[in-house]
Design a protein around this motif. Structure first.
Motif, mmCIF file in Angstrom:
data_model
loop_
_atom_site.group_PDB
_atom_site.id
_atom_site.type_symbol
_atom_site.label_atom_id
_atom_site.label_comp_id
_atom_site.label_asym_id
_atom_site.label_seq_id
_atom_site.Cartn_x
_atom_site.Cartn_y
_atom_site.Cartn_z
ATOM 1 N N GLY A 92 100.316 99.148 13.653
ATOM 2 C CA GLY A 92 100.811 99.355 15.009
ATOM 3 C C GLY A 92 99.760 99.070 16.060
ATOM 4 N N VAL A 93 100.225 98.818 17.261
ATOM 5 C CA VAL A 93 99.367 98.733 18.437
ATOM 6 C C VAL A 93 99.124 100.168 18.899
ATOM 7 N N ALA A 94 97.879 100.589 18.939
ATOM 8 C CA ALA A 94 97.557 101.987 19.248
ATOM 9 C C ALA A 94 97.098 102.138 20.693
ATOM 10 N N ALA A 116 98.548 90.964 20.154
ATOM 11 C CA ALA A 116 98.156 91.555 21.443
ATOM 12 C C ALA A 116 98.419 90.580 22.586
ATOM 13 N N ARG A 117 98.033 89.326 22.416
ATOM 14 C CA ARG A 117 98.275 88.321 23.457
ATOM 15 C C ARG A 117 99.765 88.150 23.723
ATOM 16 N N VAL A 135 102.804 101.463 18.821
ATOM 17 C CA VAL A 135 103.932 100.563 19.032
ATOM 18 C C VAL A 135 103.992 99.658 17.809
ATOM 19 N N GLY A 136 105.064 99.756 17.079
ATOM 20 C CA GLY A 136 105.167 98.955 15.874
ATOM 21 C C GLY A 136 106.073 99.606 14.838
#
Length: 290
Positions: A222-224, A56-57, A116-117
């Motif tokens: 994934g980034v949701a 995330a960072r 995203v992923g």
């Protein structure tokens, strides 16, 4: 992953447009796990660490998308907390599935999320007490054993299938409870994604992952984000593709999950085409929405 790639090949990131999530100077609330060493853990200081936190960072920094503010989230709360805007993003070992990508419906047919992923992928496995390790060599050795899983996860869904009907399940609210029950001898094993289990193995020397037991379809993390943020989704997708092929991905994975064997780590790494195929999608049968 192949089946999901085929199912989502013609779909796109949809939903009614909402205010952007990302932007320079913004504070971006990110939901992460708080009890999973290696992937998402809250320290006594209140700081969050782990692969999910690092990803995330890294992404927000790459797109100049704002400053992350991390807070813990349970598996069962991930989707509703995104839809009600408690969080802008959830990065919490959240597997990308067709059902989660579909537009939200109250009956559970869709969760109304974009992903995203993946930023990492891996199969399900088991964690046992180290001194009990020799009793487990294959999934058949789980028959009759009491295995702990936590609710609202793909791992729980997998072990609820008829093919595992001989496995006795203990369903708990979170990972921490399952691991505590394993350490105290109340269950025989804990089952979830191997990558998560290797994090617990690093933190708890009395526990061991059984590398020979890997089953089910690969879980793609994934980034949701809630639907309606197509532009944000696309910006993060392009950043994710560059990150996945960079030396930083190797560094971050090794720093956070050092116990994962090299071959498993290599299998966990996504390609740009896999990220394209699974990012910003709506689910089967839905045309792209621009």
């Amino acid at each position: 992953m192949a089946a999901l790639l085929a199912l989502t090949a013609l779909t796109g990131c949809g939903g009614e447009a909402k205010k952007p999530l990302l932007g320079e100077g913004k504070q971006v609330r990110v939901g992460v796990k708080s009890d999973q060493p290696g992937t998402g853990l809250e320290l006594h200081s209140g700081e969050f660490v782990g692969l999910d936190v690092t990803v995330a960072r890294e992404l927000l920094e790459r797109v100049n998308g704002g400053t992350p503010f991390f807070d813990g989230v349970l598996s069962k709360n991930r989707a509703p907390f995104l839809r009600n805007e408690t969080f802008a993003l959830v990065v919490a070992t959240y597997s990308i599935t067709e059902q989660r990508m579909r537009p939200f419906k109250e009956n559970g047919e869709g969760e109304g999320l974009d992903f995203v992923g993946p930023y990492a992928s891996g199969q399900q496995g088991v964690l046992v007490r180290a001194d009990d390790r020799d009793r487990f060599r294959s999934t058949g050795d789980l028959d009759g054993k009491l295995v702990c899983v936590w609710r609202s996860t793909t791992s729980a869904s997998e072990l609820n299938k008829p093919s595992y009907s001989k496995v006795r399940l203990s369903e708990q609210e979170d990972a921490g409870t399952c691991v505590k029950e394993l350490k105290e001898g109340r269950v025989d094993a804990v089952s979830t994604d191997q990558l998560i289990l290797y994090g617990f193995m690093e933190a708890e020397p009395t526990l061991a992952v059984v590398p020979e037991i890997a089953f089910g379809a690969a879980n793609d993390y994934g980034v949701a984000l809630a639907k309606g943020h197509r532009k944000d989704c696309e910006i993060l997708r392009e950043a994710m593709k560059k990150y996945a092929v960079s030396n930083e991905w190797d560094r971050d994975f090794q720093n956070n999950l050092p116990k994962v064997p090299l071959d498993t780590r290599n299998e966990a790494r996504p390609t740009a085409s896999e990220i394209d195929a699974l990012s910003c999608r709506d689910g089967v049968g839905n045309a792209a929405v621009n």
